[in-house]
Design a protein around this motif. Structure first.
Motif, PDB file in Angstrom:
ATOM      1  N   ARG A 147       0.827  -1.209   0.000  1.00  0.00           N
ATOM      2  CA  ARG A 147       0.000   0.000   0.000  1.00  0.00           C
ATOM      3  C   ARG A 147       0.862   1.261   0.000  1.00  0.00           C
ATOM      4  NH1 ARG A 147      -3.833   0.570   5.077  1.00  0.00           N
ATOM      5  NH2 ARG A 147      -1.763   0.407   6.015  1.00  0.00           N
ATOM      6  N   GLN A 148       1.913   1.259   0.817  1.00  0.00           N
ATOM      7  CA  GLN A 148       2.758   2.449   0.924  1.00  0.00           C
ATOM      8  C   GLN A 148       3.554   2.716  -0.352  1.00  0.00           C
ATOM      9  OE1 GLN A 148       4.992   1.468   4.443  1.00  0.00           O
ATOM     10  NE2 GLN A 148       3.192   1.626   5.774  1.00  0.00           N
ATOM     11  N   SER A 149       3.813   1.670  -1.132  1.00  0.00           N
ATOM     12  CA  SER A 149       4.591   1.828  -2.358  1.00  0.00           C
ATOM     13  C   SER A 149       3.720   1.945  -3.606  1.00  0.00           C
ATOM     14  CB  SER A 149       5.546   0.637  -2.524  1.00  0.00           C
ATOM     15  OG  SER A 149       4.824  -0.579  -2.674  1.00  0.00           O
ATOM     16  N   GLY A 150       2.405   1.930  -3.423  1.00  0.00           N
ATOM     17  CA  GLY A 150       1.504   1.978  -4.561  1.00  0.00           C
ATOM     18  C   GLY A 150       1.485   0.687  -5.351  1.00  0.00           C
ATOM     19  N   GLY A 151       1.825  -0.410  -4.680  1.00  0.00           N
ATOM     20  CA  GLY A 151       1.920  -1.699  -5.353  1.00  0.00           C
ATOM     21  C   GLY A 151       0.681  -2.556  -5.181  1.00  0.00           C
ATOM     22  N   THR A 152       0.837  -3.818  -5.535  1.00  0.00           N
ATOM     23  CA  THR A 152      -0.250  -4.799  -5.502  1.00  0.00           C
ATOM     24  C   THR A 152       0.023  -5.835  -4.419  1.00  0.00           C
ATOM     25  OG1 THR A 152      -0.657  -4.537  -7.871  1.00  0.00           O
ATOM     26  CG2 THR A 152      -1.473  -6.553  -6.850  1.00  0.00           C
ATOM     27  N   PHE A 153      -1.043  -6.252  -3.737  1.00  0.00           N
ATOM     28  CA  PHE A 153      -0.945  -7.302  -2.726  1.00  0.00           C
ATOM     29  C   PHE A 153      -1.741  -8.511  -3.196  1.00  0.00           C
ATOM     30  CE2 PHE A 153      -2.688  -9.501   1.006  1.00  0.00           C
ATOM     31  CZ  PHE A 153      -1.520  -9.818   1.684  1.00  0.00           C
TER      32      PHE A 153
END
Length: 296
Positions: A32-38
């Motif tokens: 979330r903090q890196s603008g990525g996908t989980f």
């Protein structure tokens, strides 16, 4: 550069505990903090222990913690043919061999060798496989295969290392105090510390090591964040990635949540589950506080 992809990959063979919560929340927060996908992946190749009700419970616990994930959820049991193809490639390259000894027979061989001096152990403290089947007569091996005897397909570690040469990785992040040493710089992989690891069995065409590297590649996982207990398992994964020409994610390792006796939490030891804590009135904020994470 594309946004990072993180994942949490539990086995649905029991209920999640605080250790799982920490790893899942850490990966989710980083994504979330890196603008990525989980991503959420179910490592359910052990069909004798994995249950749909445990998978449902995992999803419920994660949602309760405030974690969301990209759909669909990948289930390893639905992709056995993909893993089988990877194992067949290693077979064609003459990097694996079938070992027909039972667990009790292997234990007896190791006990006999222990009498001559301590037999080597892997990083988890388990005795290394003696490698007796590696040099078995090909005709005898073929006969056993025709008879349909159970076997474990093992990686010929010496042959694999000759093909892969020197391999390493550089941790992108290591929680303070969580590494076994030397983890702040480039780490030289030591897959030989695990001996001739199992890559498949007669009735299960894969293993954890094979499945995890294939899944990470196919799901385009860029960052693998997991506990320090898997630090040296990364050596085996780096080796397989090299042999199978797979991309290498960046690796990070976090500390473990321990019980009052200082032991790692485990489903097998009936560690207190998240469901029990929730039923006792704890909130997601309480869980984050318990594992040392800031409020969401």
């Amino acid at each position: 550069m594309p946004p990072p992809v993180y994942r949490f990959a539990p086995s649905p063979n029991g209920y999640l505990h605080l250790g799982h919560a920490y790893s899942a929340l850490l990966n989710f927060d980083m994504a979330r903090q890196s603008g990525g996908t989980f991503l959420l992946r179910m490592e359910d190749i052990d069909t004798s222990r994995c249950r749909p009700e445990f998978e449902q419970a995992i999803c419920e616990d994660l949602a309760w913690l405030g974690i969301s994930w990209q759909l669909p959820v990948r289930r390893q049991s639905e992709h056995l043919e993909v893993y089988r193809a990877a194992v067949e490639r290693l077979t064609v390259d003459e990097l694996v061999y079938p070992a027909f000894e039972s667990r009790s027979e292997i234990a007896q061989m190791i006990a006999a060798r222990d009498e001559l001096g301590p037999w080597p152990r892997d990083p988890d403290g388990m005795p290394l496989y003696p490698g007796t089947a590696r040099d078995e007569d090909p005709a005898e091996r073929d006969q056993k295969l025709r008879e349909g005897l159970p076997y474990a397909l093992r990686l010929d570690m010496d042959a694999a290392r000759r093909q892969a040469e020197q391999i390493s990785w550089r941790p992108f992040w290591t929680e303070e105090g969580s590494g076994p040493g030397g983890e702040t710089g480039r780490v030289t992989a030591r897959p030989q510390a695990w001996g001739d690891v199992i890559v498949a069995r007669k009735d299960t065409p894969t293993s954890y090591h094979i499945s995890v590297v294939i899944d990470d590649a196919l799901q385009e996982v860029t960052h693998v964040v997991r506990g320090r207990d898997l630090f040296w398992a990364t050596s085996v994964h780096r080796l397989l990635q090299d042999l199978l020409e797979l991309p290498t994610p960046r690796y990070g390792h976090h500390g473990l949540i321990l019980d009052e006796a200082g032991e790692k939490l485990s489903k097998s030891t009936q560690s207190t589950s998240l469901r029990q804590l929730r039923e006792a009135g704890e909130t997601p904020e309480d869980i984050r506080r318990r594992v040392g994470l800031s409020p969401a």
